[in-house]
Design an enzyme around this catalytic site. Structure first.
Site, PDB file in Angstrom:
ATOM      1  N   SER A  58       0.837  -1.204   0.000  1.00 31.04           N
ATOM      2  CA  SER A  58       0.000   0.000   0.000  1.00 31.04           C
ATOM      3  C   SER A  58       0.872   1.255   0.000  1.00 31.04           C
ATOM      4  O   SER A  58       2.006   1.220  -0.471  1.00 31.04           O
ATOM      5  CB  SER A  58      -0.939  -0.050   1.199  1.00 31.04           C
ATOM      6  OG  SER A  58      -1.834  -1.145   1.077  1.00 31.04           O
ATOM      7  N   GLY A  59       0.371   2.362   0.574  1.00 28.15           N
ATOM      8  CA  GLY A  59       1.013   3.666   0.413  1.00 28.15           C
ATOM      9  C   GLY A  59       2.489   3.696   0.742  1.00 28.15           C
ATOM     10  O   GLY A  59       3.330   4.037  -0.109  1.00 28.15           O
ATOM     11  N   ASP A 109      -1.205  -8.805   2.725  1.00 26.61           N
ATOM     12  CA  ASP A 109      -2.288  -9.650   3.216  1.00 26.61           C
ATOM     13  C   ASP A 109      -3.629  -9.385   2.534  1.00 26.61           C
ATOM     14  O   ASP A 109      -4.587 -10.133   2.756  1.00 26.61           O
ATOM     15  CB  ASP A 109      -2.426  -9.501   4.735  1.00 26.61           C
ATOM     16  CG  ASP A 109      -1.288 -10.170   5.487  1.00 26.61           C
ATOM     17  OD1 ASP A 109      -0.590 -11.016   4.886  1.00 26.61           O
ATOM     18  OD2 ASP A 109      -1.084  -9.849   6.671  1.00 26.61           O
ATOM     19  N   GLY A 167       3.866   1.700   7.406  1.00 28.09           N
ATOM     20  CA  GLY A 167       4.068   2.972   8.075  1.00 28.09           C
ATOM     21  C   GLY A 167       3.837   2.945   9.575  1.00 28.09           C
ATOM     22  O   GLY A 167       4.475   3.700  10.308  1.00 28.09           O
ATOM     23  N   HIS A 195      22.648  18.175  12.738  1.00 34.95           N
ATOM     24  CA  HIS A 195      23.848  17.533  13.272  1.00 34.95           C
ATOM     25  C   HIS A 195      23.615  16.934  14.661  1.00 34.95           C
ATOM     26  O   HIS A 195      22.851  17.446  15.472  1.00 34.95           O
ATOM     27  CB  HIS A 195      25.006  18.540  13.344  1.00 34.95           C
ATOM     28  CG  HIS A 195      24.756  19.655  14.318  1.00 34.95           C
ATOM     29  ND1 HIS A 195      25.080  19.584  15.650  1.00 34.95           N
ATOM     30  CD2 HIS A 195      24.188  20.877  14.140  1.00 34.95           C
ATOM     31  CE1 HIS A 195      24.736  20.697  16.263  1.00 34.95           C
ATOM     32  NE2 HIS A 195      24.192  21.507  15.359  1.00 34.95           N
ATOM     33  N   HIS A 234       9.146   7.405  13.343  1.00 36.61           N
ATOM     34  CA  HIS A 234       8.702   7.954  12.063  1.00 36.61           C
ATOM     35  C   HIS A 234       8.836   9.472  12.111  1.00 36.61           C
ATOM     36  O   HIS A 234       8.145  10.142  12.882  1.00 36.61           O
ATOM     37  CB  HIS A 234       7.250   7.562  11.789  1.00 36.61           C
ATOM     38  CG  HIS A 234       6.755   7.976  10.435  1.00 36.61           C
ATOM     39  ND1 HIS A 234       5.573   7.533   9.919  1.00 36.61           N
ATOM     40  CD2 HIS A 234       7.285   8.792   9.482  1.00 36.61           C
ATOM     41  CE1 HIS A 234       5.380   8.062   8.721  1.00 36.61           C
ATOM     42  NE2 HIS A 234       6.413   8.838   8.434  1.00 36.61           N
ATOM     43  N   ILE A 266       3.656  15.574  10.511  1.00 37.27           N
ATOM     44  CA  ILE A 266       4.049  16.341   9.334  1.00 37.27           C
ATOM     45  C   ILE A 266       4.203  17.824   9.672  1.00 37.27           C
ATOM     46  O   ILE A 266       3.395  18.428  10.370  1.00 37.27           O
ATOM     47  CB  ILE A 266       3.013  16.124   8.203  1.00 37.27           C
ATOM     48  CG1 ILE A 266       3.499  16.749   6.882  1.00 37.27           C
ATOM     49  CG2 ILE A 266       1.637  16.631   8.605  1.00 37.27           C
ATOM     50  CD1 ILE A 266       2.662  16.326   5.683  1.00 37.27           C
TER      51      ILE A 266
END
Length: 205
Positions: free
Chosen positions: A11-12, A35, A68, A135, A144, A165
């Site tokens: 998927s995505g 699946d 994800g 750094h 994530h 995001i």
């Protein structure tokens, strides 16, 4: 390293992972497991079975978890690691990786991401599109970092956290494990307790 790659999840996120793998041009052939048995092809790449078929292929393929969700990705990754699977690192050719950067197996670094010098990225992480890790950062396992996130210097993000995001993390801060930082949030002080944090500056909800 083997000449075939098997991606778990069509998927995505799995499709973006496959795109990176194609652009890396390291594998002769790439396949998916998924699946959802109604998916025969994804991005023109064949789905050759479900997760139940994984161990029939583990000796012949590099294997990458293209899922994800942090918890699911960690569960499958640890199962693969225990079984001795060959788990690569995927880095888009248009990502920028500084000197003395250490990136753990099973991590995907997307297009336009920047990881500056002397940073350490754990295993099974996602450094998503256009994000910047400056750094001396330490990103622990199964984190994530979402698209457009900006981490200043000397930031530590604990295991399993999700940075939403467009978030911004100020320099010299620690975010503990198992945190969810909402979209567009601004973190200006340490986050010592797991939970969901949103806003400018962030507050726990």
């Amino acid at each position: 390293m083997k000449n075939k790659l098997l991606i778990i999840g069509a998927s995505g996120h799995g499709k973006v992972v496959a795109d990176i793998a194609l652009q890396m041009n390291r594998w002769d052939r790439i396949f998916f497991l998924d699946d959802n048995e109604s998916i025969g092809l994804s991005m023109g790449i064949e789905v050759i079975g479900t997760s139940d078929d994984l161990f029939a292929h583990i000796d012949d393929y590099d294997v990458f978890v293209g899922i994800g969700n942090n918890i699911t990705r960690q569960k499958i990754y640890l199962m693969l690691e225990k079984a001795g699977a060959s788990i690569p690192v995927l880095i888009h050719p248009n990502a920028v990786i500084g000197n003395q950067v250490d990136i753990g197996n099973g991590t995907a670094v997307m297009a336009g991401a920047v990881i500056n010098c002397c940073s350490k990225i754990g295993k099974g992480c996602i450094i998503n599109t256009g994000s910047t890790v400056d750094h001396d950062n330490y990103i622990e396992d199964f984190v994530h970092i979402s698209p457009g996130v900006h981490l200043a210097g000397t930031v530590k993000v604990g295991k399993g956290s999700w940075i939403g995001i467009g978030s911004v993390i100020n320099n010299n801060l620690n975010i503990t494990s198992d945190c969810n930082i909402g979209a567009g949030a601004v973190v200006i002080k340490d986050i010592p307790e797991p939970g969901v944090y949103v806003g400018v500056p962030v507050r726990r909800v």
